[in-house]
Design an enzyme around this catalytic site. Sequence first.
Site, PDB file in Angstrom:
ATOM      1  N   ASN A   1     -91.311  16.613  19.159  1.00  0.00           N
ATOM      2  CA  ASN A   1     -90.745  15.425  18.523  1.00  0.00           C
ATOM      3  C   ASN A   1     -91.725  14.357  18.073  1.00  0.00           C
ATOM      4  O   ASN A   1     -91.330  13.198  17.914  1.00  0.00           O
ATOM      5  CB  ASN A   1     -89.718  14.793  19.467  1.00  0.00           C
ATOM      6  CG  ASN A   1     -88.388  15.516  19.364  1.00  0.00           C
ATOM      7  OD1 ASN A   1     -87.810  15.596  18.293  1.00  0.00           O
ATOM      8  ND2 ASN A   1     -87.923  16.077  20.459  1.00  0.00           N
TER       9      ASN A   1
ATOM     10  N   TRP B   1     -86.840  24.950  22.151  1.00  0.00           N
ATOM     11  CA  TRP B   1     -88.199  24.426  22.317  1.00  0.00           C
ATOM     12  C   TRP B   1     -88.437  23.379  21.240  1.00  0.00           C
ATOM     13  O   TRP B   1     -88.560  23.705  20.069  1.00  0.00           O
ATOM     14  CB  TRP B   1     -89.183  25.580  22.177  1.00  0.00           C
ATOM     15  CG  TRP B   1     -90.606  25.302  22.478  1.00  0.00           C
ATOM     16  CD1 TRP B   1     -91.415  24.398  21.857  1.00  0.00           C
ATOM     17  CD2 TRP B   1     -91.416  25.952  23.456  1.00  0.00           C
ATOM     18  NE1 TRP B   1     -92.682  24.444  22.387  1.00  0.00           N
ATOM     19  CE2 TRP B   1     -92.707  25.399  23.376  1.00  0.00           C
ATOM     20  CE3 TRP B   1     -91.178  26.962  24.385  1.00  0.00           C
ATOM     21  CZ2 TRP B   1     -93.760  25.821  24.182  1.00  0.00           C
ATOM     22  CZ3 TRP B   1     -92.229  27.381  25.184  1.00  0.00           C
ATOM     23  CH2 TRP B   1     -93.504  26.807  25.084  1.00  0.00           C
ATOM     24  N   ASP B   2     -88.513  22.124  21.677  1.00  0.00           N
ATOM     25  CA  ASP B   2     -88.567  21.007  20.721  1.00  0.00           C
ATOM     26  C   ASP B   2     -89.987  20.460  20.594  1.00  0.00           C
ATOM     27  O   ASP B   2     -90.874  20.753  21.429  1.00  0.00           O
ATOM     28  CB  ASP B   2     -87.616  19.910  21.239  1.00  0.00           C
ATOM     29  CG  ASP B   2     -87.012  19.063  20.135  1.00  0.00           C
ATOM     30  OD1 ASP B   2     -87.560  19.053  19.025  1.00  0.00           O
ATOM     31  OD2 ASP B   2     -86.003  18.378  20.413  1.00  0.00           O
TER      32      ASP B   2
ATOM     33  N   ARG C   1     -91.792   7.831  19.696  1.00  0.00           N
ATOM     34  CA  ARG C   1     -90.693   8.150  20.626  1.00  0.00           C
ATOM     35  C   ARG C   1     -91.194   8.063  22.077  1.00  0.00           C
ATOM     36  O   ARG C   1     -90.833   8.883  22.920  1.00  0.00           O
ATOM     37  CB  ARG C   1     -90.133   9.547  20.340  1.00  0.00           C
ATOM     38  CG  ARG C   1     -88.639   9.647  20.649  1.00  0.00           C
ATOM     39  CD  ARG C   1     -88.151  11.076  20.651  1.00  0.00           C
ATOM     40  NE  ARG C   1     -86.697  11.122  20.730  1.00  0.00           N
ATOM     41  CZ  ARG C   1     -86.010  12.118  21.239  1.00  0.00           C
ATOM     42  NH1 ARG C   1     -86.612  13.199  21.694  1.00  0.00           N
ATOM     43  NH2 ARG C   1     -84.711  12.084  21.279  1.00  0.00           N
TER      44      ARG C   1
ATOM     45  N   ASP D   1     -81.641  17.908  12.102  1.00  0.00           N
ATOM     46  CA  ASP D   1     -80.805  17.046  12.938  1.00  0.00           C
ATOM     47  C   ASP D   1     -79.620  16.509  12.144  1.00  0.00           C
ATOM     48  O   ASP D   1     -78.727  15.873  12.709  1.00  0.00           O
ATOM     49  CB  ASP D   1     -81.624  15.872  13.485  1.00  0.00           C
ATOM     50  CG  ASP D   1     -82.332  16.248  14.782  1.00  0.00           C
ATOM     51  OD1 ASP D   1     -81.974  17.275  15.378  1.00  0.00           O
ATOM     52  OD2 ASP D   1     -83.237  15.506  15.192  1.00  0.00           O
TER      53      ASP D   1
ATOM     54  N   ASP E   1     -78.899  20.284  26.466  1.00  0.00           N
ATOM     55  CA  ASP E   1     -80.011  19.718  25.704  1.00  0.00           C
ATOM     56  C   ASP E   1     -80.809  18.754  26.579  1.00  0.00           C
ATOM     57  O   ASP E   1     -80.826  18.868  27.820  1.00  0.00           O
ATOM     58  CB  ASP E   1     -79.472  19.069  24.414  1.00  0.00           C
ATOM     59  CG  ASP E   1     -80.489  19.065  23.289  1.00  0.00           C
ATOM     60  OD1 ASP E   1     -81.362  18.171  23.284  1.00  0.00           O
ATOM     61  OD2 ASP E   1     -80.447  19.945  22.413  1.00  0.00           O
TER      62      ASP E   1
HETATM   63  C1  DGJ Z   1     -84.519  16.485  18.596  1.00  0.00           C
HETATM   64  C2  DGJ Z   1     -83.641  17.666  18.323  1.00  0.00           C
HETATM   65  O1  DGJ Z   1     -83.679  18.017  16.980  1.00  0.00           O
HETATM   66  C3  DGJ Z   1     -82.236  17.365  18.789  1.00  0.00           C
HETATM   67  O2  DGJ Z   1     -81.384  18.433  18.482  1.00  0.00           O
HETATM   68  C4  DGJ Z   1     -82.256  17.088  20.251  1.00  0.00           C
HETATM   69  O3  DGJ Z   1     -82.643  18.241  20.941  1.00  0.00           O
HETATM   70  C5  DGJ Z   1     -83.206  15.942  20.560  1.00  0.00           C
HETATM   71  N1  DGJ Z   1     -84.503  16.181  20.001  1.00  0.00           N
HETATM   72  C6  DGJ Z   1     -83.330  15.728  22.047  1.00  0.00           C
HETATM   73  O4  DGJ Z   1     -84.267  14.797  22.379  1.00  0.00           O
END
Ligand code: DGJ
Length: 689
Positions: free
Chosen positions: A446, A443-444, A409, A512, A332
Amino acid sequence: MLEISEDGRTWILSGPTSSYALHVTEHQELVHLHWGARIALADAEALAVRPLPEYWPFESPLDGREEYPVEGGPRFTRPALSVRTDERRGTEWTFERYEADGDELRIRFRDAGLTVTLHYRIRGDVVERWVTLENQGPVIEVLRADSATWTLPHRDGWRLSQLHGRWAAESRLVRSDLTYGEKVIGSRRGHTGHQHLPWVALDSDATEESGEVYGCALGWSGSWRIAVAQLPDARVQITGGAGHDDSGLLRLAAGESFTTPVFAGLWSDGGFGGASRAWHAYQRAYVIPDAGRDRPVLFNSWEATEFDISEEQQRALAQRAAEMGVELFVVDDGWFGARTSDRAGLGDWTPNPDRFPGGLKPLADHVHGLGMQFGIWVEPEMVNPDSELYRAHPDWVQYQPGRKRTEFRNQLVLNLAREDVQEYLWEQLDGLLSSAPIDYVKWDFNRCFTDAGWPGDPYPQRLWVDHVHALYALFDRLRAAHPGVAFESCSGGGGRIDLGVLSRTDQVWTSDNTDPLDRLAIQEGFSQIHPARVMAAWVTDSPNVMLNGRISSLRFRFVSAMAGVLGVGGDLTKWTAEELAEARDWVSLYKEIRPLVQRGDLYRLRPPRGGLSAVQYVLGDEAVVLAWLQAQSYGEPVPALRLRGLDPTASYECRETGEVYRGAVLLHHGLRTGLRGDLDAAVIRLRRI
Ligand code: DGJ
């Protein structure tokens, strides 16, 4: 199947159980005739000539009847289409022609230089609808272009189901009576959002296994809006599409066109369960890439290590994961750039030389040597101000001139509408996937859009839409260039789950929240629309340190996660030998039931509301029940579970106990689970004999 009346003005699309019919009048009105149980073309034609009920002068005969209400003219409902040129606002169209192409129907209207084409396609009992706008005249500003308006038949009262949530609490089902006015859900955030899945269902008296259910789901991964309106005469219409308000979506110059995302609709008379199964079958057949291939059991390092990672530590985790039977090992966040915390590194997609001195290849080779596939985490649409990328290109982010750049973030959103950004991401990701044997990309995404500006661009509003198109194009290009690589859509958990992203990714990160009890409700909601085949679920450590400190057995954690695509996300270096051995048994059991979970029909036997809850998957002659007991109260016996989808005349052998049951007994009197106490769980396999 598509049938057309002789005069070419009435159309009916039919699936195995349902029909959808529409008609264009001689006054150029495209009216809705029918959506529901299967009917014949002659029935649709009879509906087309049925006189309208009387209406009062303060109401419009068009409202509540039109397939795609445009702005302008005698209409008071929410317009699905709102456009303007320098001279004119609204639309006054004339019917040009229709085109029939297999199960797809296109109906074309024209207003001066603008052609509006309404697309309909039937897939199973799902009707897919979308719209294309083509401009051949002066510049048109598109304030709003929804994908479809759905019209429901008259019933005595409607109930609305929706999936609401927030971070770590996504896709929770709520049902409420619909009242007069509008209920609007959506996202103003630039991604699908944790707050609502782009889906609604309407029923008047359905239960889990009976009654009519109408569902609509949007395939769009940016901002969106679905409005459910109960009009003054109690008619209900559902309008939805990309974009969150009417302040401007894009501009079309002569020769330019815009295609909306698909808004899919499903009618089912099999209750909420029947509707879900039809949605799942549709997605497996038409949406999800390679859905016939089962997803592997994965290990993900995030909860075990967070940002504190090294090659040696990942090798140790991989060793234990492989021994447990894991098939895909995913590193990750934290492997790249200066990413030792969430303060730096996003944007610099090269391995951190202190942590991975030889790049990712040595670890990937090691993981492959252990018999597992290798995956990595990325968050390509973002950048930390503390990164090489941002230092080189501070203007590549979304920002409003003269305003602060809002950080969430510690990161900013790249402006993917820019071609140079698109090219940079392609080069970085293509290079990365070519640099090491990588089989999987998580692929995130955030943070939400906040300062969606584009200084210098003549029409910066377009970045909301263009960002999503650029994202889709990047997925398509990467998938074409690296066909062996699978992708997971993640957005801080379940912030980007919709039919659009699912047509380009292989599974999604559901939430999460990996607490196995909270997950049951999240999974119940998720299953209303999406199949277990894409629903990633991990077993993590107990107590659950991330969220609530809850202590639960490995059994409970595994059975909860086995209802989807099983993953493991705990710190395996701290698990005891007994725990690792038990986990190995659960993984091996999951592999046995995986075809049923990932490809079978889902029956929700009891919802997770405190006591006993359960789901059942059926595939061919096999069934598996996953049951959970949250708490047993007053020493009451735990109820037997009435099963579904079995043959009442057949007998079934329980693989766990060897006992044989008659199908009719399981269906009408139920299966005893043997669960007791708090947080107990079981997997019960049945095979027809
Ligand atoms: C958010 C994701 O949902 C998590 O599983 C993890 O990948 C974090 N980001 C990592 O920054």
